[in-house]
Write a protein that holds these residues in place. Structure first.
Motif: not given
Length: 202
Positions: A40-43, A55-58, A80-82, A188-194
């Motif tokens: 998953v590159a981004c959510v 927008v959260r990049s991984f 990614l944003h584009m 932190k919660k987004v990172v954990s789920i991903v």
């Protein structure tokens, strides 16, 4: 003038990043640039008005703060944003089709999972942008590496990922002190789920 100056610096950074990638390609060949990135590159969370909420990049984090304290993304984050912005037309078209089907009585309970909106090229690797929409028209998108979902049960993991991210948003928005998504605790919660779902793709 200040906004134009910041935009110019971002574009200059993007151009420098692309030039660096061309140099790496000429020195080490394309194979050196095509290392397997994260599943998953981004959510991203997109509001009912199609404005980005988060927008959260991984990918490897880059960029640096400028003199005004604003964060300048590096070239990879900017592309990614584009690409997320570019898929808004497909997203609106799919939501319109769902709404029309509901008006014709073809479905009473439309599937909030919209599936693949569009392909995307990220770090010289093929990706797909998946989406799910809430009853309040808040959308969550995930940029997932091509080949991750080869089986139906693997696409179910994408459904699960987007569903949990929407539940996380609903819980945050229900807080009477809700002040947006760009907080350390929400991140932190987004990172954990991903991370949990990415491990299932490997």
């Amino acid at each position: 003038p200040a906004a134009a100056s910041r935009l110019r610096r971002v574009l200059d950074t993007f151009a420098a990043a692309l030039e660096g990638r061309r140099g790496a390609a000429s020195q080490g060949g394309m194979a050196g640039l095509m290392g397997s990135g994260p599943p998953v590159a981004c959510v991203a969370y997109i509001g009912a008005d199609n404005a980005p909420l988060l927008v959260r990049s991984f990918r490897q984090q880059g960029g640096q703060p400028d003199g005004d304290g604003d964060w300048n993304p590096d070239g990879s984050d900017l592309d990614l944003h584009m690409q997320l912005f570019a898929c808004m037309d497909q997203l609106d078209a799919q939501l319109k089709m769902v709404g029309q089907a509901q008006q014709r009585g073809e479905t009473k309970f439309p599937d909030p999972f919209l599936g693949i909106l569009t392909p995307a090229l990220v770090d010289f690797e093929d990706h797909n942008i998946y989406a799910q929409v809430s009853a309040s028209q808040v959308k969550v998108l995930a940029v997932v590496r091509e080949g991750v979902c080869k089986k139906p049960q693997e696409e179910e993991q994408v459904r699960s990922l987007l569903r949990q991210l929407l539940v996380l948003y609903a819980d945050a928005a229900a807080n009477p002190f809700f002040a947006g998504l760009e907080t350390e605790s929400f991140d932190k919660k987004v990172v954990s789920i991903v991370a949990q779902h990415s491990a299932r793709f490997l």
